[in-house]
Design a protein around this motif. Structure first.
Motif, short mmCIF file in Angstrom:
data_model
loop_
_atom_site.label_atom_id
_atom_site.label_comp_id
_atom_site.label_asym_id
_atom_site.label_seq_id
_atom_site.Cartn_x
_atom_site.Cartn_y
_atom_site.Cartn_z
N PRO A 42 0.49 -1.17 0.05
CA PRO A 42 0.11 -0.42 0.17
C PRO A 42 1.20 1.30 0.35
O PRO A 42 0.75 2.04 -0.63
CB PRO A 42 -0.82 -0.35 1.54
CG PRO A 42 -0.73 -1.54 1.49
CD PRO A 42 0.29 -2.26 1.20
N ARG A 43 1.88 1.45 0.97
CA ARG A 43 2.50 1.93 0.89
C ARG A 43 3.52 2.46 -0.64
O ARG A 43 3.09 3.42 -0.53
CB ARG A 43 3.97 2.36 1.80
CG ARG A 43 4.33 3.31 1.85
CD ARG A 43 5.33 2.82 3.81
NE ARG A 43 6.74 3.16 3.24
CZ ARG A 43 7.49 3.80 4.08
NH1 ARG A 43 7.65 4.72 5.11
NH2 ARG A 43 9.30 3.53 4.06
N LEU A 44 3.86 1.89 -0.77
CA LEU A 44 4.19 2.04 -2.22
C LEU A 44 3.53 2.29 -3.00
O LEU A 44 3.75 3.17 -4.44
CB LEU A 44 4.76 0.11 -2.90
CG LEU A 44 6.08 0.10 -3.10
CD1 LEU A 44 7.07 0.73 -3.40
CD2 LEU A 44 6.50 -1.53 -3.79
N ALA A 45 2.14 1.90 -3.78
CA ALA A 45 0.75 1.92 -4.04
C ALA A 45 1.25 4.04 -4.06
O ALA A 45 0.86 4.55 -4.83
CB ALA A 45 0.44 1.53 -3.92
N LEU A 46 0.87 4.13 -3.17
CA LEU A 46 0.84 5.57 -2.42
C LEU A 46 1.60 6.37 -3.10
O LEU A 46 1.08 7.29 -3.72
CB LEU A 46 -0.02 6.02 -1.00
CG LEU A 46 0.71 7.05 -0.46
CD1 LEU A 46 -0.74 7.99 -0.61
CD2 LEU A 46 0.81 7.25 1.80
N GLY A 47 3.43 5.85 -2.61
CA GLY A 47 3.81 6.72 -3.33
C GLY A 47 4.00 7.32 -4.55
O GLY A 47 4.45 8.13 -5.16
N MET A 48 4.15 5.94 -5.63
CA MET A 48 3.56 5.72 -7.08
C MET A 48 2.67 7.16 -7.33
O MET A 48 2.74 7.39 -8.60
CB MET A 48 3.89 4.49 -7.42
CG MET A 48 4.46 3.34 -8.08
SD MET A 48 6.12 4.48 -8.39
CE MET A 48 6.42 4.20 -9.91
N VAL A 49 1.51 7.01 -6.80
CA VAL A 49 0.67 7.85 -7.30
C VAL A 49 0.83 9.61 -6.48
O VAL A 49 1.32 10.40 -7.88
CB VAL A 49 -1.07 7.67 -6.25
CG1 VAL A 49 -1.30 8.71 -6.09
CG2 VAL A 49 -1.43 6.45 -6.32
N LEU A 50 2.01 9.68 -5.62
CA LEU A 50 2.47 10.95 -5.97
C LEU A 50 3.34 11.46 -6.32
O LEU A 50 3.75 12.12 -7.07
CB LEU A 50 3.34 10.86 -4.70
CG LEU A 50 2.28 10.56 -3.12
CD1 LEU A 50 3.28 10.69 -1.40
CD2 LEU A 50 1.49 12.22 -2.84
N VAL A 51 4.24 10.17 -7.50
CA VAL A 51 5.61 11.05 -8.12
C VAL A 51 4.96 10.86 -9.14
O VAL A 51 5.29 11.57 -10.07
CB VAL A 51 6.02 9.11 -8.77
CG1 VAL A 51 7.17 9.46 -10.22
CG2 VAL A 51 7.15 9.20 -7.04
N SER B 4 -0.57 11.48 9.07
CA SER B 4 1.33 12.15 8.70
C SER B 4 1.13 12.07 7.55
O SER B 4 2.64 12.88 7.18
CB SER B 4 1.69 10.48 9.17
OG SER B 4 1.36 9.75 8.56
N LEU B 5 0.41 11.60 6.31
CA LEU B 5 0.67 12.14 4.89
C LEU B 5 0.86 13.51 4.81
O LEU B 5 1.55 13.99 4.76
CB LEU B 5 -0.48 11.48 4.01
CG LEU B 5 0.00 11.36 2.73
CD1 LEU B 5 1.12 11.03 2.13
CD2 LEU B 5 -1.13 11.02 1.32
N ALA B 6 -0.33 14.25 5.33
CA ALA B 6 -0.24 15.40 5.24
C ALA B 6 1.34 16.17 6.33
O ALA B 6 1.09 17.14 5.20
CB ALA B 6 -1.72 16.23 5.68
N GLN B 7 1.23 15.90 6.63
CA GLN B 7 3.00 15.80 7.64
C GLN B 7 4.25 15.93 6.91
O GLN B 7 4.67 16.73 6.35
CB GLN B 7 2.81 15.58 8.57
CG GLN B 7 3.89 15.73 9.40
CD GLN B 7 4.10 17.74 10.27
OE1 GLN B 7 2.88 17.94 10.52
NE2 GLN B 7 5.32 17.52 10.23
#
Lengths: 244, 265
Positions: A42-51, B4-7
């Motif tokens: 999940p963290r990886l997917a979130l990171g990719m969305v941000l990228v 934490s994401l917002a931070q």
């Protein structure tokens, strides 16, 4: 407004396509070569969305903000006809964008560790910190100088390959006399100085100048500033290693 | 999680703003103190800047959260002697051919990170506009990416065999200089630029991790002395491939004009 949204969607699609190769490479090596599951998916997917989102916003803002301001300032300074101000601008742009560059800060700290390992520096934190700061300012100075030389070249219409060959000869000559521990760092420092914000601005500066000066070809004369900015740090860092 | 994401987003924006601040001060200082003319489309430019800042922050945050940790772990695992040559005695020097997955990873990661590099996208867009479409955005990006991929692969080989860095770089310079005299003139400045452009936000951290991983695990190498140098390779080879790209394009148009002679020839 709607047009903006369509452009935005188009750039998002481009960003997805630009980032797909990395995802493919990472997934292939993780599953097929290493034979391991993805850690924390999940963290990886979130990171990719941000990228993807970040790259999209960056490209969107590039054409709106960075390119126009770089070119319009280059043209305004050229038409103002004041050479000293043009050179001061070129120097500050090179120096100012490099001295705060995070990649450079990281590399100079590592270089100080290497120098301590090689027995050049005392092994205390203070000596290393001052060595690192000295190195940072050396590189920033050399990039400022590089942009000034590059701008001078555009004004005079000098052929770039002659200047680059002279630079290469200088790099090779320095390599034979510089202490061995500094060579790897010096060669790398050429590549790390040019950051994501510097590159579009400096490119726009060169192209804007070449467009503003009669008799210059933007393709032939406008590009090449980055080349100088990645060559001079190598020479200066080796010189720094010799002096220290 | 949300908090934490917002931070994290806030911290990332703050860090990027701090890095970009000197540039903003220089630009606006010169605009208002030296040029002393109002900027056309000031509003659009400021909004553009905000997009760039926000975009770069999210981009870096995403890389930092997801890609870099995974990339580092992968580089470490792939260079681990237990993965490179299972069953070999610990600490034994391995043949350079044993590292085939390392070469494949170096090539693939060099290529894919360069395709995603924002500063290369910027230069490719500009070159396309300035050349009136003669230089394709994708042609340039793929040429540069192949150069980086090849350069990093060769750089990994150098760390594994322990050859001196400057021999490789100086030979590369000789090739660049020779190519300069035969490549189409218009591509030369852009090719020289593409060396420095390629190595920034995405490529440097991943490639540095690979170099350090190799230097740590290959017997007889020291991370401090041998871990450097991959970036130098990555900024040298794109010059060669970009000039080669222009040379190929020139050859193709020449072949096409020979194959279809115009009437009256």
């Amino acid at each position: 407004m709607r047009e903006g949204a369509i452009v935005f969607l188009k750039i998002t699609r481009d960003s997805l396509r630009d980032l797909a190769p990395i995802a493919v490479v990472v997934l292939f090596f993780q599953f097929a070569v290493l034979g391991q599951p993805l850690p924390d998916a999940p963290r990886l997917a979130l990171g990719m969305v941000l990228v993807v989102l970040g790259l999209t916003l960056f490209v969107f803002g590039l054409e709106q903000g960075l390119f126009p301001i770089g070119e319009s300032m280059a043209q305004a300074l050229a038409s103002k006809g004041s050479l000293p101000w043009l050179f001061i601008f070129a120097f500050s742009l090179g120096f100012g964008t490099t001295v705060a560059e995070p990649a450079l800060i990281a590399v100079s700290a590592e270089a100080a560790a290497v120098a301590a390992e090689a027995g050049i520096l005392a092994r205390d934190a203070e000596a290393q910190a001052s060595y690192a700061v000295g190195l940072r300012f050396t590189v920033a100075l050399s990039v400022g100088l590089a942009i000034v030389i590059g701008v001078l070249r555009i004004l005079k219409g000098w052929p770039i390959h002659v200047m680059i060959v002279i630079g290469y000869v200088a790099v090779v000559a320095m390599t034979t006399v510089a202490p061995p521990h500094i060579i790897g760092i010096a060669y790398d420092s050429g590549g790390v100085t040019t950051s994501t914000i510097t590159v579009p601005l400096v490119t726009a500066l060169g192209v804007g100048l070449a467009r503003a000066i009669r008799g210059r070809n933007p393709m032939l004369d406008g590009f090449g500033l980055i080349a100088f900015a990645s060559l001079t740090p190598m020479i200066f860092v080796m010189a720094y290693g010799m002096l220290y | 999680m949300d908090l934490s994401l917002a931070q994290a987003v806030f911290d990332s924006v703050r860090a990027t703003t701090r890095d970009v601040l000197p540039i903003v001060v220089i630009l606006f200082g010169f605009q208002y103190l030296v040029i002393r003319k109002p900027l056309p489309n000031l509003g659009t430019i400021v909004i553009g800047f905000v997009y760039v800042l926000l975009g770069l922050s999210l981009f870096l945050l995403g890389l930092e959260k997801a890609l870099f940790p995974l990339g580092r772990v992968m580089a470490e695992q792939l260079t681990d002697p237990a993965v490179v040559a299972p069953g070999a005695p610990v600490g034994a020097a391995l043949s350079w051919t044993a590292y085939h997955w390392v070469y494949a990873f170096a090539f693939a990661i060099g290529f894919s990170t360069t395709i995603a590099e924002p500063s290369l996208i910027a230069v490719a867009l500009k070159a396309n506009e300035v050349s009136g479409g003669a230089i394709g955005v994708w042609g340039l990006r793929i040429a540069v990416a192949l150069g980086v991929a090849f350069g990093i692969t060769l750089g990994a080989y150098r760390i594994i065999v322990g050859a001196p860095l400057h021999y490789f770089i100086i030979s590369g310079y000789v090739v660049v200089v020779l190519q300069t005299f035969i490549a189409p003139k218009l591509i030369v400045p852009l090719a020289y630029d593409s060396g420095g452009v390629t190595t920034s936000t995405v490529t440097v951290p991943l490639v540095a991790a690979l170099g350090l991983g190799l230097a740590e695990t290959v017997p007889g190498r020291s991370p401090l002395m041998d871990g450097f140098g991959l970036i130098a390779f990555a900024s040298l080879f794109p010059m060669i491939t970009v000039m080669a790209y222009a040379q190929l394009a020139e050859l193709r148009t020449r072949a096409a004009s020979v194959a279809t002679p115009t009437r009256g020839d």
